[in-house]
Design an enzyme around this catalytic site. Structure first.
Site, PDB file in Angstrom:
ATOM      1  N   GLU A 277      -9.239   3.264  -4.002  1.00 12.06           N
ATOM      2  CA  GLU A 277      -8.462   4.498  -3.960  1.00 12.06           C
ATOM      3  C   GLU A 277      -9.323   5.694  -3.568  1.00 12.06           C
ATOM      4  O   GLU A 277      -8.893   6.566  -2.801  1.00 12.06           O
ATOM      5  CB  GLU A 277      -7.813   4.737  -5.326  1.00 12.06           C
ATOM      6  CG  GLU A 277      -6.785   5.852  -5.333  1.00 12.06           C
ATOM      7  CD  GLU A 277      -6.032   5.893  -6.654  1.00 12.06           C
ATOM      8  OE1 GLU A 277      -4.877   5.425  -6.691  1.00 12.06           O
ATOM      9  OE2 GLU A 277      -6.601   6.377  -7.636  1.00 12.06           O
ATOM     10  N   GLU A 280      -9.918   5.485   0.055  1.00 11.12           N
ATOM     11  CA  GLU A 280      -8.688   5.851   0.771  1.00 11.12           C
ATOM     12  C   GLU A 280      -8.499   7.370   0.773  1.00 11.12           C
ATOM     13  O   GLU A 280      -8.091   7.952   1.790  1.00 11.12           O
ATOM     14  CB  GLU A 280      -7.487   5.173   0.125  1.00 11.12           C
ATOM     15  CG  GLU A 280      -6.171   5.489   0.831  1.00 11.12           C
ATOM     16  CD  GLU A 280      -4.956   4.903   0.122  1.00 11.12           C
ATOM     17  OE1 GLU A 280      -3.846   5.105   0.634  1.00 11.12           O
ATOM     18  OE2 GLU A 280      -5.121   4.273  -0.930  1.00 11.12           O
ATOM     19  N   CYS A 299      -1.356   3.853  -9.748  1.00 14.26           N
ATOM     20  CA  CYS A 299      -1.616   2.787 -10.720  1.00 14.26           C
ATOM     21  C   CYS A 299      -0.570   2.692 -11.814  1.00 14.26           C
ATOM     22  O   CYS A 299      -0.578   1.740 -12.598  1.00 14.26           O
ATOM     23  CB  CYS A 299      -3.005   2.955 -11.338  1.00 14.26           C
ATOM     24  SG  CYS A 299      -3.287   4.563 -12.077  1.00 14.26           S
ATOM     25  N   SER A 319      -1.033   6.427  -2.902  1.00 16.47           N
ATOM     26  CA  SER A 319      -2.142   5.576  -2.495  1.00 16.47           C
ATOM     27  C   SER A 319      -1.633   4.157  -2.351  1.00 16.47           C
ATOM     28  O   SER A 319      -0.808   3.691  -3.144  1.00 16.47           O
ATOM     29  CB  SER A 319      -3.249   5.614  -3.558  1.00 16.47           C
ATOM     30  OG  SER A 319      -4.161   4.557  -3.367  1.00 16.47           O
ATOM     31  N   LYS A 358       4.867  -2.343 -16.699  1.00 15.48           N
ATOM     32  CA  LYS A 358       4.023  -3.390 -16.128  1.00 15.48           C
ATOM     33  C   LYS A 358       4.766  -4.727 -16.077  1.00 15.48           C
ATOM     34  O   LYS A 358       4.463  -5.572 -15.232  1.00 15.48           O
ATOM     35  CB  LYS A 358       2.744  -3.539 -16.949  1.00 15.48           C
ATOM     36  CG  LYS A 358       1.772  -2.371 -16.816  1.00 15.48           C
ATOM     37  CD  LYS A 358       1.131  -2.319 -15.452  1.00 15.48           C
ATOM     38  CE  LYS A 358       0.160  -1.157 -15.317  1.00 15.48           C
ATOM     39  NZ  LYS A 358      -0.358  -1.030 -13.936  1.00 15.48           N
ATOM     40  N   GLU A 361       6.402  -4.475 -12.845  1.00 12.48           N
ATOM     41  CA  GLU A 361       5.470  -4.485 -11.714  1.00 12.48           C
ATOM     42  C   GLU A 361       5.034  -5.894 -11.346  1.00 12.48           C
ATOM     43  O   GLU A 361       4.967  -6.241 -10.158  1.00 12.48           O
ATOM     44  CB  GLU A 361       4.244  -3.634 -12.062  1.00 12.48           C
ATOM     45  CG  GLU A 361       3.232  -3.528 -10.930  1.00 12.48           C
ATOM     46  CD  GLU A 361       1.980  -2.775 -11.345  1.00 12.48           C
ATOM     47  OE1 GLU A 361       1.470  -1.981 -10.535  1.00 12.48           O
ATOM     48  OE2 GLU A 361       1.489  -2.980 -12.477  1.00 12.48           O
ATOM     49  N   GLU A 366       6.916  -7.946  -3.500  1.00 13.02           N
ATOM     50  CA  GLU A 366       6.099  -7.342  -2.442  1.00 13.02           C
ATOM     51  C   GLU A 366       4.689  -6.953  -2.904  1.00 13.02           C
ATOM     52  O   GLU A 366       3.840  -6.600  -2.086  1.00 13.02           O
ATOM     53  CB  GLU A 366       6.801  -6.087  -1.897  1.00 13.02           C
ATOM     54  CG  GLU A 366       8.130  -6.354  -1.226  1.00 13.02           C
ATOM     55  CD  GLU A 366       9.299  -6.465  -2.203  1.00 13.02           C
ATOM     56  OE1 GLU A 366      10.427  -6.742  -1.752  1.00 13.02           O
ATOM     57  OE2 GLU A 366       9.079  -6.267  -3.425  1.00 13.02           O
ATOM     58  N   CYS A 505      -1.550   6.342 -20.433  1.00 13.60           N
ATOM     59  CA  CYS A 505      -1.336   5.005 -21.003  1.00 13.60           C
ATOM     60  C   CYS A 505      -1.613   4.965 -22.495  1.00 13.60           C
ATOM     61  O   CYS A 505      -1.076   4.098 -23.203  1.00 13.60           O
ATOM     62  CB  CYS A 505      -2.233   3.994 -20.297  1.00 13.60           C
ATOM     63  SG  CYS A 505      -2.011   3.951 -18.508  1.00 13.60           S
TER      64      CYS A 505
END
Length: 574
Positions: A277, A280, A299, A319, A358, A361, A366, A505
């Protein structure tokens, strides 16, 4: 200031203080169920009623303001009888089948029933029908709902989503999904804040513990457990462990005691995320005509779901780096599988996360790259605790142990991923190195750290002559404010970190619940202390990450990195 008398005690409090808060200053406890300070003071449950001399009706202490000369009784016969009747009425449409409830022993309603000596309910029990979307990561059991409004208010006031609404009145009051929509249609981010604010277990995360137990028992599977940064700040809460016992090394030992073949630290791939990241971000900053700015962190899947639902036009600002959880799954089923000399299908990856989103996720088709499913099952911190209890693991007697190698090394920069502002700070530490070839001071970017669990923080730093304008927000109402700025073209930022849960978190929807208490700030402080104590505080100095690039990925943003460690959120299934 006003002076009043509560249970014979003369008390002076500031104007505007409620009777409930006034009583607390005098050490007088008034029971509550629906109340949550600063969030929910609607007086819906009527458990906190008190008697005010001269008033014909009892008043809710949570939203009645103390006035000069008031004389209040909090425990008169009239008050006790009213509270008991009110609680019995709340229990009559409530499923009181407590043993299988995952809030058994940690339910405010259950505690109040015991305190008020309610052994039976004198009213006819009429449980509502419960219809819910099978398999959805968030589960609502209408038979347990006590219409306290907490879920409604935390979703509306803190998260700005308004997924829940109250319909009807009196005995016909119901909490439903907004406008009769399904959860997916209503734009639920799966942040789980409604779960952690529900006092009775009417809202819970989908239970995946049996999937994990079955995998551990399967001799044909190699089970690999990863544990997220924020879990270590909370995992002992539901087990009654002191902070001295609830260490990260004992946490690793506990996972091993469940029977896992390998126990790794998601801090490892948090560092890997920073490398990808951060690289990037530098690429975007140095080629502004080729990419969209500002760049958003990616994230947090609750935040990604929010963008997908509410601001799909901003997906390209995210990102492309996968979250540490998904990077870990991809690395496990490619690099680590090759090291073991086994096919990826033989590995079963279990994540222990502070998060409910999560669970969503890991199921997104994909996002997977190395395998059909890079992360096989996600457990919340609460589920991890329940598994330890179910397996009769005496955690306090376990000897500490290190995480396994080679995916077990994490830096101080990685552990602060669990606190709001931590991803930004970790990224800036390594971006400075990538641009200048030398390290900054480890605490040079602490301006982005949270002093509170909510709000928007901004900072401007200069790296190698380049000004970087950063913004950090937690809580989706704050995320919306930043998205509106970006959408209008008025956002003066280059890099934005967003966490769906207030406090990041550490305050995630999968963390242990202490009713009525927000713990994100305290847990975040634990993570920053672990960062301070870590001998390595920069992600780019993680030796196992360096080895991973040397042996497998080559460098950040390489072709193989893009294949396994990056994703395109605009294509995600919601």
């Amino acid at each position: 200031m006003v002076t009043l008398k509560i249970d014979g005690k003369v008390i002076t409090v500031a104007e505007g203080t409620t009777i409930l808060e006034a009583a607390k200053t005098a050490g007088i406890a008034i029971p509550t169920l629906c109340y949550w300070r600063g969030l929910n003071d609607v007086g819906a449950c009527r458990v906190c009623v008190v008697e005010i001399k001269g008033e014909p009706k009892l008043s809710a202490a949570c939203n009645t303001v103390a006035a000069e000369g008031m004389e209040i009784l909090t425990n008169s016969e009239r008050v006790r009888e009213a509270r008991r009747v009110n609680l019995e009425l709340l229990l009559s449409p409530h499923s009181c089948h407590c043993p299988p409830c995952n809030r058994n022993g940690n339910s405010t309603l259950q505690t109040l029933a015991e305190e008020m000596n309610i052994g039976e309910i004198p009213y006819e029990t009429k449980l509502p029908k419960n219809n819910w979307l099978a398999g959805f990561p968030l589960v609502r059991d209408e038979t347990k709902c006590v219409k306290c409004w907490r879920c409604v208010n935390v979703c509306e006031k803190v998260q700005g989503l308004g997924v829940w609404e109250v319909n009807g009145s009196g005995a016909h009051t119901k909490v439903t999904i907004r406008d009769g929509l399904s959860m997916n249609e209503a734009g639920c981010a799966l942040c789980g804040q409604c779960i952690t604010h529900c006092p009775v277990g009417a809202l819970v995360a989908r239970d995946d513990t049996e999937k994990a137990f079955r995998a551990i028992a399967d001799s044909e599977k190699i089970t690999v457990v990863q544990i997220a940064p924020a879990v270590r700040a909370a995992w002992g809460d539901g087990l009654g462990l002191s902070k001295e016992l609830a260490t990260e090394k004992r946490m690793a030992a506990a996972a091993k005691a469940l029977g896992a073949d390998y126990v790794f630290d998601t801090n490892f791939t948090a560092d890997l995320t920073i490398m990808e990241e951060g690289s990037e971000f530098i690429e975007r900053m140095t080629h502004p005509n080729d990419y969209k700015l500002p760049m958003f962190t990616s994230c947090c899947p609750g935040w990604v779901r929010f963008v997908k639902h509410e601001y799909p036009e901003l997906c390209d600002n995210l990102s492309t780096a996968k979250s540490p959880q998904q990077m870990f799954g991809a690395v496990t089923k490619s690099y680590f599988a090759e090291k073991l000399g086994v096919p990826a299908e033989k590995l079963f990856c279990i994540s222990v996360m502070p998060c409910t989103a999560k669970k969503y996720e890991c199921d997104v088709p994909e996002v997977n790259g190395a395998s059909a499913k890079d992360v096989d099952v996600v457990l919340t911190t609460r589920e991890f605790e329940r598994m330890l209890k179910a397996a009769h693991v005496d955690v306090s007697s376990l000897e500490e142990r290190e995480f396994d190698s080679p995916l077990g090394t994490g830096t101080g920069a990685a552990v602060i991923f669990g606190a709001t502002g931590g991803v930004m700070e970790a990224a800036l530490r390594s971006a400075y190195y990538l641009l200048t070839g030398k390290n900054p001071g480890a605490d040079d970017f602490k301006a982005v750290r949270a002093t509170e669990t909510a709000g928007i923080r901004t900072a401007e730093v200069e790296i190698a002559g380049v000004k970087v304008r950063a913004a950090v927000a937690s809580g989706l109402a704050n995320a919306r404010a930043l998205c509106e700025q970006v959408k209008s073209g008025k956002a003066p930022y280059d890099f934005i970190e967003i966490m769906a849960c207030p406090g990041g978190c550490a305050g995630g929807g999968g963390q242990p619940i202490t009713d009525g208490v927000e713990q994100a700030a305290d847990r975040g402080a634990v993570l920053y202390e672990l960062d301070r104590q870590n001998p390595i505080r920069f992600s780019h100095e993680n030796p196992d990450v360096q080895a991973l690039y040397g042996e497998y990925f080559g460098k950040p943003l390489s072709h193989r990195s893009h294949e396994l460690l990056h994703t395109k959120q605009s294509e995600w299934t919601v």
